[in-house]
Design a protein around this motif. Structure first.
Motif, mmCIF file in Angstrom:
data_model
loop_
_atom_site.group_PDB
_atom_site.id
_atom_site.type_symbol
_atom_site.label_atom_id
_atom_site.label_comp_id
_atom_site.label_asym_id
_atom_site.label_seq_id
_atom_site.Cartn_x
_atom_site.Cartn_y
_atom_site.Cartn_z
ATOM 1 N N LYS A 14 0.832 -1.201 0.000
ATOM 2 C CA LYS A 14 0.000 0.000 0.000
ATOM 3 C C LYS A 14 0.869 1.254 0.000
ATOM 4 O O LYS A 14 1.902 1.305 0.657
ATOM 5 C CB LYS A 14 -0.904 0.011 1.225
ATOM 6 N N ASN A 15 0.411 2.280 -0.745
ATOM 7 C CA ASN A 15 1.131 3.553 -0.730
ATOM 8 C C ASN A 15 0.745 4.344 0.520
ATOM 9 O O ASN A 15 -0.112 3.915 1.304
ATOM 10 C CB ASN A 15 0.858 4.350 -2.007
ATOM 11 N N GLN A 16 1.369 5.511 0.705
ATOM 12 C CA GLN A 16 1.143 6.282 1.925
ATOM 13 C C GLN A 16 -0.311 6.698 2.075
ATOM 14 O O GLN A 16 -0.876 6.637 3.174
ATOM 15 C CB GLN A 16 2.045 7.518 1.940
ATOM 16 N N TRP A 17 -0.929 7.119 0.991
ATOM 17 C CA TRP A 17 -2.336 7.532 1.047
ATOM 18 C C TRP A 17 -3.206 6.380 1.524
ATOM 19 O O TRP A 17 -4.053 6.552 2.412
ATOM 20 C CB TRP A 17 -2.798 8.018 -0.321
ATOM 21 N N GLU A 18 -3.009 5.195 0.967
ATOM 22 C CA GLU A 18 -3.814 4.031 1.351
ATOM 23 C C GLU A 18 -3.582 3.645 2.810
ATOM 24 O O GLU A 18 -4.526 3.301 3.533
ATOM 25 C CB GLU A 18 -3.489 2.857 0.428
ATOM 26 N N GLN A 19 -2.323 3.705 3.243
ATOM 27 C CA GLN A 19 -2.012 3.394 4.635
ATOM 28 C C GLN A 19 -2.679 4.377 5.591
ATOM 29 O O GLN A 19 -3.295 3.981 6.581
ATOM 30 C CB GLN A 19 -0.503 3.411 4.841
ATOM 31 N N ASP A 20 -2.551 5.673 5.287
ATOM 32 C CA ASP A 20 -3.128 6.691 6.165
ATOM 33 C C ASP A 20 -4.646 6.613 6.193
ATOM 34 O O ASP A 20 -5.272 6.813 7.244
ATOM 35 C CB ASP A 20 -2.674 8.083 5.713
ATOM 36 N N LEU A 21 -5.250 6.339 5.046
ATOM 37 C CA LEU A 21 -6.704 6.215 4.983
ATOM 38 C C LEU A 21 -7.179 5.063 5.860
ATOM 39 O O LEU A 21 -8.157 5.187 6.612
ATOM 40 C CB LEU A 21 -7.156 6.010 3.529
ATOM 41 N N GLU A 22 -6.489 3.937 5.793
ATOM 42 C CA GLU A 22 -6.847 2.778 6.606
ATOM 43 C C GLU A 22 -6.694 3.083 8.102
ATOM 44 O O GLU A 22 -7.521 2.679 8.917
ATOM 45 C CB GLU A 22 -5.968 1.579 6.227
ATOM 46 N N ILE A 23 -5.629 3.805 8.461
ATOM 47 C CA ILE A 23 -5.433 4.190 9.859
ATOM 48 C C ILE A 23 -6.590 5.052 10.339
ATOM 49 O O ILE A 23 -7.155 4.831 11.421
ATOM 50 C CB ILE A 23 -4.098 4.941 10.032
ATOM 51 N N CYS A 24 -6.965 6.044 9.547
ATOM 52 C CA CYS A 24 -8.045 6.952 9.933
ATOM 53 C C CYS A 24 -9.388 6.235 10.054
ATOM 54 O O CYS A 24 -10.182 6.530 10.962
ATOM 55 C CB CYS A 24 -8.164 8.092 8.917
ATOM 56 N N LEU A 25 -9.630 5.296 9.178
ATOM 57 C CA LEU A 25 -10.939 4.639 9.134
ATOM 58 C C LEU A 25 -11.069 3.458 10.083
ATOM 59 O O LEU A 25 -12.149 3.218 10.636
ATOM 60 C CB LEU A 25 -11.249 4.169 7.712
ATOM 61 N N GLU A 26 -9.983 2.691 10.298
ATOM 62 C CA GLU A 26 -10.135 1.419 11.000
ATOM 63 C C GLU A 26 -9.125 1.141 12.101
ATOM 64 O O GLU A 26 -9.448 0.455 13.079
ATOM 65 C CB GLU A 26 -10.054 0.262 9.985
ATOM 66 N N TYR A 27 -7.899 1.622 11.965
ATOM 67 C CA TYR A 27 -6.819 1.192 12.840
ATOM 68 C C TYR A 27 -7.122 1.464 14.320
ATOM 69 O O TYR A 27 -7.534 2.565 14.692
ATOM 70 C CB TYR A 27 -5.520 1.901 12.456
ATOM 71 N N GLY A 28 -6.934 0.435 15.142
ATOM 72 C CA GLY A 28 -7.076 0.575 16.587
ATOM 73 C C GLY A 28 -8.498 0.597 17.103
ATOM 74 O O GLY A 28 -8.717 0.754 18.312
ATOM 75 N N ASP A 29 -9.509 0.407 16.235
ATOM 76 C CA ASP A 29 -10.893 0.545 16.671
ATOM 77 C C ASP A 29 -11.372 -0.601 17.565
ATOM 78 O O ASP A 29 -12.367 -0.461 18.265
ATOM 79 C CB ASP A 29 -11.822 0.670 15.455
ATOM 80 N N ARG A 30 -10.704 -1.748 17.534
ATOM 81 C CA ARG A 30 -10.967 -2.882 18.429
ATOM 82 C C ARG A 30 -12.450 -3.260 18.449
ATOM 83 O O ARG A 30 -13.076 -3.403 19.503
ATOM 84 C CB ARG A 30 -10.468 -2.539 19.837
ATOM 85 N N ARG A 31 -13.008 -3.423 17.261
ATOM 86 C CA ARG A 31 -14.456 -3.644 17.150
ATOM 87 C C ARG A 31 -14.895 -4.957 17.799
ATOM 88 O O ARG A 31 -15.964 -5.017 18.426
ATOM 89 C CB ARG A 31 -14.866 -3.598 15.678
#
Length: 387
Positions: free
Chosen positions: A2-19
């Motif tokens: 994944k490029n930086q944009w894709e990585q950052d988008l995933e972090i903002c949307l999902e990372y760490g949410d512990r659903r």
């Protein structure tokens, strides 16, 4: 990969949410509890001894705040983040963790005025400072003293929007055992990642783009585990400037849309900078995303994008800027920035022109925070105000 944009988008949307941990909740719940109980004395004692990793008291750790901290650390490509009750609380903690009596702080270019007031206040405790208004690394190096403990930067700089070569400054600082701190609020972690350039500590005002809705006040410090280990036990816990879980939930909401909002701010700002550059009543435009900016080439290596905050200068000093600002209709006059609304102000209070000149800030400066409204409407408002 994944490029930086894709990585950052995933972090903002999902990372760490512990659903899974939170019962499948799409949005992490707000843990409003001030404390967390344990079944035995031994288990509580163990948690207190390891409070950075355990929930004991919300002044230290809290699940909702932790999710936000995980996202911010990941966005900056850092190891640990701690959120504070304001940006100034974060800056205070970062500085106090980095200096002792007898040390010297080197300020690069123009810093946020409250940051400068804090650095001046530290003189009460035997901590001196010098300001290098040049951003060239060779000039900065000449200002380093034998007792310099910290190089503090804002890049782009406050009101003047000059850029600093982060790689070079971080390198020369490391060779001398000097800690580097940068306020990265303007660029956000999306458009500049100072830790990857060798900077030691990154600070943010969460009230700006990261929150993005003009409804929260907060700050953050991001650094490596070694620095944050001492900062947590001292400047974080003892100062008590803790972030609220309710504010953390607002921050998490803001982070969901951060990548898309930032591109909206950038798209608008580039159009408006071009308009201002061509206006006969504008003397100068200060925006790193415009080719006329003196550090435009450097920005290509430090920045991956441009946000919506810029400045421009007009003739006539305080009366000149007042004439323009007071004619604005759609753009509002107000402090701060980073939300949907467009804002403008001047650092000129009518009685501080000599001070501004000593700080290399033009008395005719107007700072413009370009919001997410229609760019044509923003330009029309500027046109009639500048007429």
């Amino acid at each position: 990969m994944k490029n930086q944009w894709e990585q950052d988008l995933e972090i903002c949307l999902e990372y760490g949410d512990r659903r899974k941990e939170f019962g499948g909740a799409v949005i992490p719940p707000i843990f409003g509890s001030s404390l967390f109980v344990y079944e035995t004395t031994d288990s509580l004692s163990e948690a207190v001894m390891n409070e950075q990793e355990q929930y004991v008291y919300t002044r230290g750790t809290n699940p909702t705040i932790e999710v936000a901290e995980m996202k911010l650390a990941a966005l900056e490509r850092g190891e640990v983040c701690r959120c504070f009750s304001s940006g100034m609380a974060a800056i205070t903690a970062a500085l106090l963790n980095s200096v002792k009596s007898g040390d010297h702080v080197l300020c690069v270019s123009n810093l946020y005025f409250s940051t400068m007031e804090l650095i001046k206040y530290l003189g009460k405790f035997g901590i001196s400072h010098t300001i290098c208004y040049e951003t060239d690394a060779e000039v900065i190096e000449k200002y380093i003293q034998a007792n310099t403990a910290v190089i503090f930067m804002e890049s782009p700089s406050y009101m003047t929007f000059r850029l600093t070569d982060l790689d070079t400054v971080a390198s020369l600082a490391k060779k001398r055992g000097i800690r580097t701190i940068i306020d990265n609020t303007w660029a956000t972690p999306l458009f500049q990642k100072p830790l990857l350039h060798g900077v030691d500590i990154v600070v943010h005002s969460l009230s700006k783009y990261l929150g993005g809705h003009s409804d929260l006040v907060g700050g953050a410090v991001i650094a490596g585990k070694e620095i944050m280990g001492t900062l947590f036990t001292k400047e974080f816990l003892l100062m008590g400037a803790s972030f609220s879980p309710y504010e953390a939930s607002l921050l998490l909401r803001g982070l969901r849309t951060l990548p898309y909002r930032m591109h909206g701010h950038q798209e608008n700002a580039i159009k408006i900078a071009a308009f201002l550059e061509g206006h006969p009543n504008v003397l100068r435009v200060l925006y790193p995303g415009h080719p006329t900016h003196p550090d435009f080439s450097l920005g290509k290596s430090n920045l991956t994008g441009y946000t919506g905050v810029m400045a421009f200068t007009v003739d006539g000093g305080y009366e000149g800027v007042k004439r323009v600002l007071d004619r604005l209709e759609y753009i509002k006059i107000g402090v701060s920035w980073g939300s949907f609304e467009s804002l403008a102000l001047t650092p000129n209070t009518g009685s501080n022109e000599r001070q501004l000149l000593s700080e290399q800030i033009d008395p005719g400066t107007i700072r413009l925070a370009v919001g997410l409204g229609d760019s044509g409407r923003i330009i029309s408002d500027l046109e009639q105000a500048l007429r």
